[in-house]
Design a protein around this motif. Structure first.
Motif, PDB file in Angstrom:
ATOM      1  N   LEU A 106      16.868 -16.382 -11.025  1.00  0.00           N
ATOM      2  CA  LEU A 106      18.092 -15.781 -11.061  1.00  0.00           C
ATOM      3  C   LEU A 106      18.246 -14.433 -11.049  1.00  0.00           C
ATOM      4  N   LEU A 107      17.019 -13.416 -11.225  1.00  0.00           N
ATOM      5  CA  LEU A 107      17.033 -12.225 -11.050  1.00  0.00           C
ATOM      6  C   LEU A 107      17.288 -11.674  -9.610  1.00  0.00           C
ATOM      7  N   VAL A 108      16.687 -12.378  -8.914  1.00  0.00           N
ATOM      8  CA  VAL A 108      16.678 -12.089  -7.352  1.00  0.00           C
ATOM      9  C   VAL A 108      18.257 -12.051  -6.879  1.00  0.00           C
ATOM     10  N   PRO A 109      19.012 -13.021  -7.111  1.00  0.00           N
ATOM     11  CA  PRO A 109      20.589 -12.727  -6.629  1.00  0.00           C
ATOM     12  C   PRO A 109      21.256 -11.502  -7.419  1.00  0.00           C
ATOM     13  N   VAL A 110      20.960 -11.247  -8.715  1.00  0.00           N
ATOM     14  CA  VAL A 110      21.341 -10.197  -9.425  1.00  0.00           C
ATOM     15  C   VAL A 110      20.789  -8.968  -8.689  1.00  0.00           C
ATOM     16  N   GLY A 111      19.579  -8.804  -8.528  1.00  0.00           N
ATOM     17  CA  GLY A 111      18.905  -7.711  -7.654  1.00  0.00           C
ATOM     18  C   GLY A 111      19.816  -7.508  -6.236  1.00  0.00           C
ATOM     19  N   PHE A 112      19.908  -8.752  -5.554  1.00  0.00           N
ATOM     20  CA  PHE A 112      20.443  -8.458  -4.287  1.00  0.00           C
ATOM     21  C   PHE A 112      22.029  -7.947  -4.362  1.00  0.00           C
ATOM     22  N   VAL A 113      22.662  -8.225  -5.211  1.00  0.00           N
ATOM     23  CA  VAL A 113      24.055  -7.759  -5.487  1.00  0.00           C
ATOM     24  C   VAL A 113      24.021  -6.397  -5.682  1.00  0.00           C
ATOM     25  N   GLN A 114      23.145  -5.921  -6.489  1.00  0.00           N
ATOM     26  CA  GLN A 114      22.887  -4.563  -6.963  1.00  0.00           C
ATOM     27  C   GLN A 114      22.719  -3.643  -5.694  1.00  0.00           C
ATOM     28  N   VAL A 115      21.616  -4.231  -4.770  1.00  0.00           N
ATOM     29  CA  VAL A 115      21.268  -3.352  -3.652  1.00  0.00           C
ATOM     30  C   VAL A 115      22.501  -3.409  -2.592  1.00  0.00           C
ATOM     31  N   MET A 116      23.134  -4.586  -2.530  1.00  0.00           N
ATOM     32  CA  MET A 116      24.256  -4.590  -1.431  1.00  0.00           C
ATOM     33  C   MET A 116      25.633  -3.554  -2.166  1.00  0.00           C
ATOM     34  N   GLU A 117      25.644  -3.404  -3.420  1.00  0.00           N
ATOM     35  CA  GLU A 117      26.655  -2.601  -3.869  1.00  0.00           C
ATOM     36  C   GLU A 117      26.419  -1.150  -3.499  1.00  0.00           C
ATOM     37  N   ARG A 118      25.104  -0.951  -3.888  1.00  0.00           N
ATOM     38  CA  ARG A 118      24.863   0.476  -3.751  1.00  0.00           C
ATOM     39  C   ARG A 118      24.493   0.929  -2.337  1.00  0.00           C
ATOM     40  N   THR A 119      24.087   0.183  -1.474  1.00  0.00           N
ATOM     41  CA  THR A 119      23.713   0.576  -0.251  1.00  0.00           C
ATOM     42  C   THR A 119      24.953   0.183   0.943  1.00  0.00           C
ATOM     43  N   GLN A 120      24.668  -1.254   1.101  1.00  0.00           N
ATOM     44  CA  GLN A 120      25.193  -2.037   2.245  1.00  0.00           C
ATOM     45  C   GLN A 120      26.915  -1.684   2.067  1.00  0.00           C
ATOM     46  N   ILE A 121      27.484  -2.215   1.102  1.00  0.00           N
ATOM     47  CA  ILE A 121      28.952  -2.196   1.000  1.00  0.00           C
ATOM     48  C   ILE A 121      29.554  -0.908   0.855  1.00  0.00           C
ATOM     49  N   ALA A 122      28.806   0.091   0.135  1.00  0.00           N
ATOM     50  CA  ALA A 122      29.340   1.370   0.178  1.00  0.00           C
ATOM     51  C   ALA A 122      29.310   2.051   1.436  1.00  0.00           C
ATOM     52  N   ALA A 123      28.319   1.706   2.481  1.00  0.00           N
ATOM     53  CA  ALA A 123      28.441   2.076   3.908  1.00  0.00           C
ATOM     54  C   ALA A 123      29.565   1.420   4.464  1.00  0.00           C
ATOM     55  N   GLU A 124      29.766   0.369   4.428  1.00  0.00           N
ATOM     56  CA  GLU A 124      30.822  -0.378   5.178  1.00  0.00           C
ATOM     57  C   GLU A 124      32.148   0.129   4.478  1.00  0.00           C
ATOM     58  N   GLU A 125      32.316   0.222   3.375  1.00  0.00           N
ATOM     59  CA  GLU A 125      33.535   0.720   2.696  1.00  0.00           C
ATOM     60  C   GLU A 125      34.027   2.167   3.449  1.00  0.00           C
ATOM     61  N   GLN A 126      33.031   2.888   3.447  1.00  0.00           N
ATOM     62  CA  GLN A 126      33.356   4.050   3.863  1.00  0.00           C
ATOM     63  C   GLN A 126      33.566   4.204   5.262  1.00  0.00           C
ATOM     64  N   ALA A 127      32.992   3.389   6.337  1.00  0.00           N
ATOM     65  CA  ALA A 127      33.349   3.369   7.599  1.00  0.00           C
ATOM     66  C   ALA A 127      34.604   2.456   7.970  1.00  0.00           C
ATOM     67  N   LEU A 128      35.004   1.496   7.027  1.00  0.00           N
ATOM     68  CA  LEU A 128      36.210   0.795   7.021  1.00  0.00           C
ATOM     69  C   LEU A 128      37.342   1.681   6.644  1.00  0.00           C
ATOM     70  N   SER A 129      37.240   2.565   5.717  1.00  0.00           N
ATOM     71  CA  SER A 129      38.300   3.715   5.283  1.00  0.00           C
ATOM     72  C   SER A 129      38.475   4.569   6.366  1.00  0.00           C
ATOM     73  N   ALA A 130      37.524   5.155   7.151  1.00  0.00           N
ATOM     74  CA  ALA A 130      37.724   6.184   8.056  1.00  0.00           C
ATOM     75  C   ALA A 130      38.335   5.365   9.071  1.00  0.00           C
ATOM     76  N   LYS A 131      38.075   4.153   9.519  1.00  0.00           N
ATOM     77  CA  LYS A 131      38.337   3.560  10.909  1.00  0.00           C
ATOM     78  C   LYS A 131      40.009   3.160  10.559  1.00  0.00           C
ATOM     79  N   PHE A 132      40.247   2.562   9.356  1.00  0.00           N
ATOM     80  CA  PHE A 132      41.488   1.748   9.160  1.00  0.00           C
ATOM     81  C   PHE A 132      42.547   2.428   8.234  1.00  0.00           C
ATOM     82  N   GLY A 133      42.067   3.431   7.428  1.00  0.00           N
ATOM     83  CA  GLY A 133      43.015   4.297   6.540  1.00  0.00           C
ATOM     84  C   GLY A 133      43.708   3.501   5.703  1.00  0.00           C
ATOM     85  N   ALA A 134      45.184   3.669   5.769  1.00  0.00           N
ATOM     86  CA  ALA A 134      45.946   2.738   4.735  1.00  0.00           C
ATOM     87  C   ALA A 134      45.873   1.235   4.924  1.00  0.00           C
ATOM     88  N   GLU A 135      45.828   0.700   5.947  1.00  0.00           N
ATOM     89  CA  GLU A 135      45.382  -0.827   6.351  1.00  0.00           C
ATOM     90  C   GLU A 135      44.310  -1.185   5.264  1.00  0.00           C
TER      91      GLU A 135
END
Length: 152
Positions: A106-135
C-alpha cells in the motif's frame, strides 16, 4: 515543460512490478481476489471512460504535453475529480496490494500520489491555468484534485 518526467502509466507499471517484491500474507484468498478484481475493474473503467471523454472533446491525454490541451474537460468523471485518470491508476495499485494481501504494498500507491502531486499534476495545473485562466480557476474551485472536497 522542459523537465523530464516518466509518463504516469510507466510509473504505475513499475509500481505494480515493485509491489511483488514486498512482503505479503501468502496465497491470495478468494475474498481478497474478488475485492481486488472489482476495485481493479472499476479503476480501469474510470481511467478508460475519462480517456474516451477526452477523445470525444478532441483534446490530448498525453501526460507529458498538457500544453497541447485544446479544451477543458469538466464533464463525466471530471465533474467529481480533476484527475480521474490518476484516481483510476491509484485504484489499480491499491487493488494489486489487496490482491497480494500486502500492507507494505500500500506504500506504492501512496508514493504514486506523492509523485503525481509534486511533478505531473503541478505541471498540468500550470499549463491549464495559463491556457484557460478564469474558466480553469472556477473549475478548480468547484472540483477536488483527487476525490472529496475541493480545496487545492
Amino acid at each position: 515543460m522542459g523537465e523530464r518526467r516518466l509518463p504516469p502509466p510507466v510509473l504505475v507499471a513499475a509500481g505494480l512490478l515493485g509491489q511483488h517484491v514486498l512482503p505479503g500474507r501468502g496465497t491470495p484468498r478468494s475474498s481478497t481476489t474478488a475485492a481486488a478484481a472489482a476495485l481493479g475493474a472499476l479503476s480501469v473503467a474510470l481511467a478508460a471512460t475519462t480517456g474516451a471523454r477526452f477523445a470525444k472533446q478532441h483534446t490530448t491525454v498525453h501526460p507529458l504535453h498538457p500544453d497541447r490541451t485544446t479544451s477543458l474537460v469538466t464533464s463525466g468523471p471530471n465533474q467529481f475529480s480533476r484527475n480521474p485518470m490518476y484516481v483510476g491508476m491509484t485504484g489499480l495499485l491499491v487493488a494489486n496490494a489487496v490482491r497480494l494481501r500486502s500492507l507494505p504494498a500500500l506504500l506504492v500507491p501512496v508514493g504514486f500520489v506523492q509523485v503525481m502531486e509534486r511533478t505531473q499534476i503541478a505541471a498540468e495545473e500550470q499549463a491549464l491555468s495559463a491556457k484557460f485562466g478564469a474558466e480553469y480557476a472556477d473549475y478548480r474551485a468547484r472540483v477536488p484534485r483527487w476525490l472529496g472536497r475541493p480545496g487545492r
